[in-house]
Design a protein around this motif. Structure first.
Motif, PDB file in Angstrom:
ATOM      1  N   VAL A 243       1.166   4.457   2.735  1.00 58.36           N
ATOM      2  CA  VAL A 243       2.308   5.530   2.546  1.00 58.36           C
ATOM      3  C   VAL A 243       2.260   5.925   0.998  1.00 58.36           C
ATOM      4  O   VAL A 243       2.505   5.125   0.192  1.00 58.36           O
ATOM      5  N   ARG A 248       5.672  11.166   1.226  1.00 62.53           N
ATOM      6  CA  ARG A 248       5.463  10.187   1.914  1.00 62.53           C
ATOM      7  C   ARG A 248       4.381  10.352   3.136  1.00 62.53           C
ATOM      8  O   ARG A 248       4.959   9.712   4.353  1.00 62.53           O
ATOM      9  N   TRP A 249       3.574  10.726   2.886  1.00 61.14           N
ATOM     10  CA  TRP A 249       2.352  10.795   3.992  1.00 61.14           C
ATOM     11  C   TRP A 249       1.849   9.455   4.254  1.00 61.14           C
ATOM     12  O   TRP A 249       1.657   8.481   3.298  1.00 61.14           O
ATOM     13  N   LEU A 250       1.674   9.123   5.736  1.00 64.25           N
ATOM     14  CA  LEU A 250       0.928   8.144   6.205  1.00 64.25           C
ATOM     15  C   LEU A 250      -0.495   8.358   6.260  1.00 64.25           C
ATOM     16  O   LEU A 250      -0.850   9.146   6.927  1.00 64.25           O
ATOM     17  N   ALA A 278       5.250   3.265   9.347  1.00 61.75           N
ATOM     18  CA  ALA A 278       5.273   4.141   8.337  1.00 61.75           C
ATOM     19  C   ALA A 278       6.620   4.967   8.583  1.00 61.75           C
ATOM     20  O   ALA A 278       7.379   5.231   7.486  1.00 61.75           O
ATOM     21  N   SER A 283       8.336   7.661   6.301  1.00 62.24           N
ATOM     22  CA  SER A 283       7.233   8.600   6.288  1.00 62.24           C
ATOM     23  C   SER A 283       7.589   9.511   7.616  1.00 62.24           C
ATOM     24  O   SER A 283       8.268   9.297   8.589  1.00 62.24           O
TER      25      SER A 283
END
Length: 317
Positions: A243, A248-250, A278, A283
């Motif tokens: 993350v 907050r991209w997985l 996540a 995320s």
């Protein structure tokens, strides 16, 4: 007809799909032109990548962009992906990021051409060549499309070649968590550290893992290593999640299944487990990077609901 100058832009293609009596039958495809050769063109559409033989093209033309925020979205996601795959040797060329990692993976050993390099494009390319040559490495440039269309055009003129097209695909975690779970599958163990068997399975696909590789894989504060084992403890599947970024991209990477355990739903099983992990960390969206020619992986991600956000070309001198 389309030309090389149209690569990286949104186009519509009318394709001949058959003949009824004396009338031709057509279908239209709309998307980003990511490749154009003497025999085929390739589009990244909302439903995936489409390759069309030129002999089937009736008409084709460039059309206006779908929305104005595409460039900002591409930059944001590319920077999050760079943070999730941190090359240990880094330098800045204006907004471009120069990265080196003992030649382990193209992502960690290429210049990420996003933003303004703070100099004319030809001078920026020359600077990239010098930086990698000084380190004894082949110069590589990661050119996200359509953002880096001018970079690709300049590299074409210089004779740089192209590695296989990579799709950057995304999906909301909420939708991913709603996908049907497989029944009777072993649990997914999510650990802060990878086991020796995890590294061995990844090495079968990526080659021997140097110390630099371990620094990349463990260099993200919020990362997790997925293991799926059979009842005897044998490793069936692995993956890595990270993350990163202000959004907050997985990032999902290195999803692998043992040959004897394929076609049992383990890949989707692992992806859902990473999504749940996540989502508990704030995320809301996932991305992954997959070569367009990897038909089996692309089909899996399409079934889960991933769609192509943008593409990138790794260019090499």
């Amino acid at each position: 007809m389309l030309r090389q100058q149209d690569v990286g832009h949104r186009v519509v293609v009318r394709r001949i799909v058959g003949v009824t009596g004396d009338r031709a039958l057509f279908t239209d495809a709309l998307g980003e032109l990511v490749d154009l050769t003497e025999t085929d063109l390739t589009l990244a559409t909302a439903k995936g990548t489409v390759r069309v033989p030129l002999r089937e093209v009736h008409r084709a033309k460039r059309v206006p962009p779908a929305r104005r925020a595409v460039a900002a979205d591409v930059i944001s996601l590319e920077l999050a992906a760079d943070e999730a795959w941190p090359a240990p040797v880094r330098s800045r060329l204006g907004g471009w990021i120069l990265r080196a990692a003992d030649n382990w993976t193209g992502r960690a050993n290429s210049a990420l051409a996003v933003g303004d390099p703070d100099r004319p494009l030809d001078e920026a390319i020359d600077a990239v060549v010098r930086w990698y040559t000084e380190r004894g490495q082949q110069p590589l440039i990661n050119a996200p499309m359509p953002l880096a269309a001018p970079v690709n055009a300049a590299l074409d003129e210089r004779g740089w070649t192209t590695r296989p097209l990579t799709l950057v695909q995304t999906m909301p975690l909420a939708a991913l968590l709603k996908t049907a779970a497989g029944s009777g599958l072993p649990p997914v163990d999510l650990a802060d550290a990878a086991s020796d068997e995890w590294y061995a399975m990844v090495a079968e696909h990526k080659g021997a893992l140097p110390g630099t590789a371990l620094r990349i894989l463990n260099g993200v504060p919020e990362r997790v290593f997925a293991h799926v084992r059979d009842t005897d403890g044998g490793l069936l599947a692995v993956a890595r999640g990270a993350v990163t970024g202000p959004d907050r991209w997985l990032g999902i990477s290195l999803l692998q299944t043992a040959p004897a355990a394929r076609r049992q739903g383990l890949g989707a099983h692992v992806v859902r487990a990473l999504a749940q992990w996540a989502s508990q960390r704030g995320s809301t969206r996932a991305y992954l990077q997959v070569e367009e020619r990897n038909a089996a992986a692309v089909a899996l991600y399409n079934r889960l609901g991933f769609t192509t956000h943008h593409t990138y070309l790794t260019r090499q001198l």
